[in-house]
Design a protein around this motif. Structure first.
Motif, PDB file in Angstrom:
ATOM      1  N   PHE A 233       6.362 -79.741  47.236  1.00 61.28           N
ATOM      2  CA  PHE A 233       5.030 -80.151  46.821  1.00 61.28           C
ATOM      3  C   PHE A 233       4.087 -78.942  46.802  1.00 61.28           C
ATOM      4  CE2 PHE A 233       0.736 -81.540  48.076  1.00 61.28           C
ATOM      5  CZ  PHE A 233       0.457 -82.478  47.093  1.00 61.28           C
ATOM      6  N   ALA A 234       4.129 -78.133  47.858  1.00 56.95           N
ATOM      7  CA  ALA A 234       3.278 -76.943  47.941  1.00 56.95           C
ATOM      8  C   ALA A 234       3.612 -75.961  46.817  1.00 56.95           C
ATOM      9  CB  ALA A 234       3.445 -76.272  49.302  1.00 56.95           C
ATOM     10  N   TYR A 235       4.890 -75.847  46.479  1.00 58.18           N
ATOM     11  CA  TYR A 235       5.307 -74.960  45.394  1.00 58.18           C
ATOM     12  C   TYR A 235       4.680 -75.415  44.078  1.00 58.18           C
ATOM     13  CZ  TYR A 235       8.384 -72.204  42.348  1.00 58.18           C
ATOM     14  OH  TYR A 235       8.866 -71.319  41.407  1.00 58.18           O
ATOM     15  N   VAL A 236       4.703 -76.714  43.850  1.00 57.24           N
ATOM     16  CA  VAL A 236       4.114 -77.277  42.631  1.00 57.24           C
ATOM     17  C   VAL A 236       2.615 -76.987  42.572  1.00 57.24           C
ATOM     18  CG1 VAL A 236       3.543 -79.447  41.463  1.00 57.24           C
ATOM     19  CG2 VAL A 236       5.857 -79.083  42.337  1.00 57.24           C
ATOM     20  N   VAL A 237       1.926 -77.211  43.683  1.00 55.40           N
ATOM     21  CA  VAL A 237       0.474 -76.992  43.716  1.00 55.40           C
ATOM     22  C   VAL A 237       0.145 -75.517  43.489  1.00 55.40           C
ATOM     23  CG1 VAL A 237      -1.617 -77.180  45.095  1.00 55.40           C
ATOM     24  CG2 VAL A 237       0.121 -78.967  45.246  1.00 55.40           C
ATOM     25  N   ARG A 238       0.867 -74.627  44.164  1.00 58.00           N
ATOM     26  CA  ARG A 238       0.598 -73.196  43.997  1.00 58.00           C
ATOM     27  C   ARG A 238       0.870 -72.754  42.561  1.00 58.00           C
ATOM     28  NH1 ARG A 238       2.949 -72.650  49.351  1.00 58.00           N
ATOM     29  NH2 ARG A 238       4.923 -72.039  48.420  1.00 58.00           N
ATOM     30  N   SER A 239       1.891 -73.358  41.953  1.00 56.03           N
ATOM     31  CA  SER A 239       2.191 -73.020  40.557  1.00 56.03           C
ATOM     32  C   SER A 239       1.043 -73.414  39.643  1.00 56.03           C
ATOM     33  CB  SER A 239       3.479 -73.727  40.099  1.00 56.03           C
ATOM     34  OG  SER A 239       4.597 -73.230  40.800  1.00 56.03           O
ATOM     35  N   GLU A 240       0.441 -74.566  39.916  1.00 56.73           N
ATOM     36  CA  GLU A 240      -0.708 -74.977  39.102  1.00 56.73           C
ATOM     37  C   GLU A 240      -1.891 -74.025  39.288  1.00 56.73           C
ATOM     38  OE1 GLU A 240      -3.906 -78.576  38.317  1.00 56.73           O
ATOM     39  OE2 GLU A 240      -2.396 -78.821  39.884  1.00 56.73           O
ATOM     40  N   ILE A 241      -2.120 -73.609  40.527  1.00 57.47           N
ATOM     41  CA  ILE A 241      -3.220 -72.674  40.802  1.00 57.47           C
ATOM     42  C   ILE A 241      -3.013 -71.375  40.029  1.00 57.47           C
ATOM     43  CG2 ILE A 241      -4.271 -71.217  42.573  1.00 57.47           C
ATOM     44  CD1 ILE A 241      -3.800 -73.489  44.578  1.00 57.47           C
ATOM     45  N   LEU A 242      -1.805 -70.813  40.101  1.00 62.48           N
ATOM     46  CA  LEU A 242      -1.528 -69.557  39.403  1.00 62.48           C
ATOM     47  C   LEU A 242      -1.588 -69.724  37.894  1.00 62.48           C
ATOM     48  CD1 LEU A 242       1.353 -67.896  41.456  1.00 62.48           C
ATOM     49  CD2 LEU A 242      -1.078 -67.379  41.486  1.00 62.48           C
ATOM     50  N   GLU A 243      -1.103 -70.856  37.414  1.00 63.69           N
ATOM     51  CA  GLU A 243      -1.121 -71.117  35.979  1.00 63.69           C
ATOM     52  C   GLU A 243      -2.555 -71.149  35.460  1.00 63.69           C
ATOM     53  OE1 GLU A 243       1.673 -74.044  33.803  1.00 63.69           O
ATOM     54  OE2 GLU A 243      -0.172 -75.187  34.113  1.00 63.69           O
ATOM     55  N   ARG A 244      -3.438 -71.783  36.215  1.00 68.11           N
ATOM     56  CA  ARG A 244      -4.838 -71.872  35.803  1.00 68.11           C
ATOM     57  C   ARG A 244      -5.478 -70.494  35.747  1.00 68.11           C
ATOM     58  NH1 ARG A 244      -6.259 -75.195  39.293  1.00 68.11           N
ATOM     59  NH2 ARG A 244      -7.464 -73.980  40.809  1.00 68.11           N
ATOM     60  N   TRP A 245      -5.238 -69.660  36.766  1.00 66.38           N
ATOM     61  CA  TRP A 245      -5.866 -68.342  36.786  1.00 66.38           C
ATOM     62  C   TRP A 245      -5.245 -67.391  35.769  1.00 66.38           C
ATOM     63  CZ3 TRP A 245     -10.461 -67.884  38.242  1.00 66.38           C
ATOM     64  CH2 TRP A 245     -10.967 -68.684  39.280  1.00 66.38           C
ATOM     65  N   ALA A 246      -3.972 -67.572  35.489  1.00 65.78           N
ATOM     66  CA  ALA A 246      -3.325 -66.742  34.478  1.00 65.78           C
ATOM     67  C   ALA A 246      -3.942 -66.995  33.109  1.00 65.78           C
ATOM     68  CB  ALA A 246      -1.828 -67.022  34.438  1.00 65.78           C
ATOM     69  N   LEU A 247      -4.286 -68.237  32.841  1.00 62.79           N
ATOM     70  CA  LEU A 247      -4.902 -68.585  31.564  1.00 62.79           C
ATOM     71  C   LEU A 247      -6.335 -68.082  31.477  1.00 62.79           C
ATOM     72  CD1 LEU A 247      -3.581 -72.242  31.160  1.00 62.79           C
ATOM     73  CD2 LEU A 247      -2.890 -70.243  29.825  1.00 62.79           C
TER      74      LEU A 247
END
Length: 281
Positions: free
Chosen positions: A237-251
């Protein structure tokens, strides 16, 4: 509790220095569908249901609205939810009760002053999500609910507005915000270890920098909560959340944003994040 060692071992490490996650959140969602145990799949569904709430608000406003594919339900299912919720009282099969209730609330309140559909949907979602049977996930949703309310309370107090008209929901944190509004920290620093960092973030006049600081609080919270269970559903679950955080900032800001986000997280970590028994002498 299921162990997802093999699946997680095959996932690329989520690093702050990556230009962007090697898996998008949508790709992760699709892969998880093939590996999660039924009970864990229901837990993870609560996370992605947030996108369904966003989609529901969009559809109620515009039947042709573009929808976020990361939700659990497609356009046809959400349209059916809207139709059935309008035709009858109570729950619509296949959806949490709060979603049908929200459709009816939307019809009753849309267009009224001081009623904002997205805010109402988000509040209803967090009320539901905070009842998650997994303790760590329930804490995660409470964390985000509290952050939203604290930031709202700080803005309202600064503007001289009545906090009770803006702070939403119930619970100990909401009660403190309303009853201890005269204290700089609402009397919450001893109860919430992230309160000081959150208040400092709220003072930042750069909105992007403020969001980075808030996401850094979330990131560190996730790492602390999954340190001892690196391969169970909470770690996934934490991996999924962190991936969303990074995805948002990468964009938003692929280079400067990544570097600055890394700096903020390292500063927040300080020296007391790693348990003593794991520090090599």
């Amino acid at each position: 509790m299921a162990n997802y060692y093999c699946f997680m071992a095959g996932l690329p490490t989520v690093k702050l220095t990556d230009p962007q996650p090697q898996h998008t959140l949508l790709q992760l969602k699709e892969e998880l569908a093939d590996v999660l145990e039924p009970q864990d799949a229901r837990l993870m569904e609560r996370y992605f249901l947030r996108f369904d709430c966003e989609n529901l608000v969009a559809l109620l406003s515009d039947e042709e609205a573009e929808l976020d594919e990361r939700g659990c339900h497609d356009r046809e299912a959400l349209s059916q939810l809207i139709d059935e919720a309008r035709a009858m009282e109570g729950t619509v099969k296949g959806f949490p009760t709060f979603m049908a209730d929200f459709v009816r609330d939307y019809d009753a309140h849309a267009g009224q002053t001081n009623w904002f559909a997205r805010d109402a949907a988000l509040l209803a979602y967090y009320d539901y999500a905070r009842e998650c049977p997994n303790a760590m996930m329930a804490e995660w949703y409470s964390l985000n609910f509290n952050i939203l309310n604290i930031l709202t309370a700080l803005i309202a107090r600064r503007q001289g507005w009545a906090l009770a008209e803006y702070v939403q929901g119930d619970g100990n944190i909401v009660e403190a915000l309303l009853k201890q509004a005269g204290q700089a920290d609402f009397g919450l620093s001893s109860e919430l270890d992230y309160m000081k960092d959150l208040m400092q973030a709220a003072e930042d006049t750069d909105p992007v920098e403020k969001e980075r600081r808030i996401d850094a609080i979330r990131w560190n919270w996730l790492e602390d909560k999954t340190f001892f269970e690196p391969f169970d559903i909470t770690a996934l679950f934490a991996y999924v959340v962190r991936s969303e955080i990074l995805e948002r900032w990468a964009l938003l800001d692929p280079e400067l944003g990544r570097q600055r986000f890394t700096e903020i997280i390292e500063n927040l970590r300080g020296e007391a994040k790693v348990p003593e028994e794991f520090i090599r002498k």
